[in-house]
Design an enzyme around this catalytic site. Structure first.
Site, short mmCIF file in Angstrom:
data_model
loop_
_atom_site.label_atom_id
_atom_site.label_comp_id
_atom_site.label_asym_id
_atom_site.label_seq_id
_atom_site.Cartn_x
_atom_site.Cartn_y
_atom_site.Cartn_z
N CYS A 161 12.41 0.30 -1.76
CA CYS A 161 11.83 -0.18 -3.03
C CYS A 161 12.88 -0.54 -4.07
O CYS A 161 12.62 -1.31 -4.98
CB CYS A 161 10.93 0.89 -3.65
SG CYS A 161 9.68 1.44 -2.53
N1 CO8 Z 1 -10.97 2.04 1.89
C1 CO8 Z 1 -11.88 2.93 1.45
N2 CO8 Z 1 -11.62 4.22 1.22
C2 CO8 Z 1 -10.36 4.63 1.43
C3 CO8 Z 1 -9.35 3.76 1.88
C4 CO8 Z 1 -9.68 2.42 2.11
N3 CO8 Z 1 -8.79 1.51 2.54
N4 CO8 Z 1 -8.19 4.45 1.98
C5 CO8 Z 1 -8.45 5.70 1.60
N5 CO8 Z 1 -9.77 5.82 1.27
C6 CO8 Z 1 -10.49 7.02 0.85
C7 CO8 Z 1 -9.85 8.27 1.42
O1 CO8 Z 1 -10.37 8.57 2.69
C8 CO8 Z 1 -10.22 9.31 0.39
O2 CO8 Z 1 -11.52 9.77 0.62
P1 CO8 Z 1 -11.90 11.32 0.39
O3 CO8 Z 1 -11.65 11.55 -1.08
O4 CO8 Z 1 -13.30 11.38 0.81
O5 CO8 Z 1 -10.93 12.09 1.25
C9 CO8 Z 1 -10.23 8.53 -0.92
O6 CO8 Z 1 -10.39 7.15 -0.57
C10 CO8 Z 1 -8.97 8.71 -1.71
O7 CO8 Z 1 -7.85 8.47 -0.83
P2 CO8 Z 1 -6.37 8.58 -1.28
O8 CO8 Z 1 -6.16 9.90 -1.95
O9 CO8 Z 1 -5.46 8.22 -0.15
O10 CO8 Z 1 -6.36 7.38 -2.31
P3 CO8 Z 1 -5.56 7.21 -3.66
O11 CO8 Z 1 -6.52 7.15 -4.76
O12 CO8 Z 1 -4.39 8.13 -3.75
O13 CO8 Z 1 -4.94 5.75 -3.46
C11 CO8 Z 1 -2.88 4.73 -2.80
C12 CO8 Z 1 -4.13 5.46 -2.34
C13 CO8 Z 1 -3.29 3.39 -3.36
C14 CO8 Z 1 -1.99 4.51 -1.58
C15 CO8 Z 1 -2.15 5.56 -3.88
O14 CO8 Z 1 -1.99 6.88 -3.45
C16 CO8 Z 1 -0.79 4.99 -4.21
O15 CO8 Z 1 -0.62 3.84 -4.52
N6 CO8 Z 1 0.23 5.84 -4.23
C17 CO8 Z 1 1.58 5.41 -4.55
C18 CO8 Z 1 2.05 4.64 -3.40
C19 CO8 Z 1 3.39 4.03 -3.60
O16 CO8 Z 1 3.86 3.66 -4.64
N7 CO8 Z 1 4.03 3.90 -2.51
C20 CO8 Z 1 5.27 3.30 -2.48
C21 CO8 Z 1 5.15 2.29 -1.51
S1 CO8 Z 1 6.68 2.05 -0.77
C22 CO8 Z 1 7.42 0.78 -1.51
O17 CO8 Z 1 7.09 0.38 -2.59
C23 CO8 Z 1 8.48 0.04 -0.69
C24 CO8 Z 1 8.66 0.63 0.68
C25 CO8 Z 1 9.33 -0.31 1.62
C26 CO8 Z 1 8.48 -1.51 1.95
C27 CO8 Z 1 7.61 -1.33 3.14
C28 CO8 Z 1 6.94 -2.63 3.53
C29 CO8 Z 1 6.08 -2.59 4.77
#
Ligand code: CO8
Length: 378
Positions: A161
């Site tokens: 990132c």
């Molecule tokens: N559709 C419907 N429901 C879903 C989905 C979906 N796709 N996914 C999860 N849910 C459900 C889950 O099952 C869960 O249900 P329950 O509460 O019943 O267990 C509920 O939704 C909540 O799930 P999460 O806790 O997983 O969801 P969040 O509200 O935390 O959101 C995110 C998920 C969006 C991933 C969030 O946690 C986030 O953005 N976190 C930060 C992520 C981040 O910044 N990551 C860095 C990424 S890495 C980067 O930037 C570069 C890396 C290198 C590049 C790689 C390229 C390939």
């Protein structure tokens, strides 16, 4: 400790190359759900026996609410929405053809050179800095150098990132040290081949893009053009919460080179909770080293991973929500573009700043890694 303030290093050009293809949340979710149904049907006996879990549906509403992403650009759309493939179709190019990553790097680089008013002959170093390179060697940077006709030297660097900001840091230091006069830093974020489109938690997160910047000495920069790069700040702290295990060792371990752990995967919640306070603290400390506070900034070009992260970070800094003008959001249309997000935000939202205005570019994420650059409009 006060930062050593440089007044002679200029961020003089920026370029943005955007792929022609887009995929909306609805398209992506509909393909994923069809894949999940097919998987559940094919594995119904195992699922009923409790040996494997059924794949639940994804939802476009969830994706937008949880991430702020509505759509993303993609280098090659073919294959991604095909339930029998779930990954893009890219052709294998011959060794004497330009690689896909060099191709998009060259597009962004040309725009950055034009924006800075530079020719290839003005540049003496090329850094290709991104989350993945499509091969180990020869460096993509050297291929780009050749394609653009640049003398001097080039190298690749990977910092997930923070690759773009860390690459700009190296350019700043090279110009400052006099080892290069003008440096092209390019971020060809061709990430779609590393996305697990069959994983509900992460299938929606990323998009492809390429960005580039020119960093040079004030001796050569066009008068009054660009931004003075006042200082840089970086920090890393090891975390396994965002990981990709793809690599050359797999040839020897006999593991599946494309297994789920070899593609992007993360503990999104943990990342959110741990990285937001780190990023806010980092920015406060960077500004304080210049006797500045968040209120002194006109613009925040923040990493674009998740809109809720950006909202939380700006709230921690300002004590209120930042306006879209103060902290522009591009992830709604670009999604997370690995290291390029803050540079896209800068490319699209800097023209209105007036002389003396301060702004900060800041990346945060995998590693963990955080990188910032404090700039002032010339
Ligand atoms: N559709 C419907 N429901 C879903 C989905 C979906 N796709 N996914 C999860 N849910 C459900 C889950 O099952 C869960 O249900 P329950 O509460 O019943 O267990 C509920 O939704 C909540 O799930 P999460 O806790 O997983 O969801 P969040 O509200 O935390 O959101 C995110 C998920 C969006 C991933 C969030 O946690 C986030 O953005 N976190 C930060 C992520 C981040 O910044 N990551 C860095 C990424 S890495 C980067 O930037 C570069 C890396 C290198 C590049 C790689 C390229 C390939």
């Amino acid at each position: 400790m006060n930062n050593k303030i440089q007044e002679n290093i200029i961020l003089s050009g920026v370029g943005l190359w955007t792929p022609a293809h887009t995929i909306t949340n609805e398209e992506l979710v509909s393909a994923y759900n069809a894949f999940a149904d097919k998987f559940n049907l094919e594995n119904s006996a195992e699922i009923e026996a409790g040996n494997i879990a059924a794949k639940p549906h994804s939802s476009a509403e969830f994706v937008e609410k949880a991430s702020g992403i509505k759509s993303r650009y993609i280098y090659e759309k073919e294959g991604v929405l095909d339930v029998n493939r779930m990954r893009p179709v890219l052709e294998e190019r011959a060794d004497d053809e330009l690689s896909q990553q060099a191709e998009i790097a060259v597009e962004a680089a040309k725009k950055a050179l034009e924006n800075a008013g530079k020719n290839a002959s003005d540049i003496d170093a090329v850094i290709v800095s991104c989350a993945y390179t499509q091969r180990s060697y020869p460096a993509i940077a050297i291929e780009v150098q050749e394609a653009l006709g640049i003398d001097g030297f080039g190298f690749d660097m990977l910092v997930a990132c923070s690759a773009a900001t860390f690459g700009m840091h190296r350019a700043y230091e090279m110009v400052s040290a006099g080892t290069a006069k003008a440096v092209l830093v390019i971020n060809p974020e061709l990430v779609s081949p590393q996305i697990n489109y069959t994983d509900r938690d992460s299938h929606f997160i990323f998009g492809d893009v390429a960005t580039a910047t020119v960093i040079e000495s004030s001796d050569t920069a066009k008068a009054g053009h660009g931004f003075t790069l006042l200082s840089t700040k970086a920090v890393t702290k090891y975390s396994n919460n965002i990981r990709s295990n793809f690599g050359y060792i797999t040839h020897a371990t006999d593991a599946d080179p494309y297994g789920p752990d070899k593609l992007f995967h993360q503990e999104g919640r943990k990342v959110f909770k741990e990285v937001c306070p780190m990023a806010a603290q980092h920015i406060i400390e960077h500004l304080a080293s210049h006797d500045l506070t968040p209120q002194d900034l006109t613009r925040w070009w923040l990493h674009q991973a998740n809109i809720n992260m950006n909202t939380l970070i700006s709230k921690k800094l300002l004590g209120r929500d930042a306006t879209r003008e103060e902290a522009p959001i591009v992830l709604d249309t670009y999604a997370n573009t690995a290291s390029a997000g803050s540079v896209i935000a800068f490319a699209l939202h800097h023209q209105d700043l007036t002389q003396g205005d301060y702004g900060i570019l800041c990346s945060f994420g995998a590693g963990y890694s955080i990188g910032s650059l404090l700039v002032q409009k010339r």
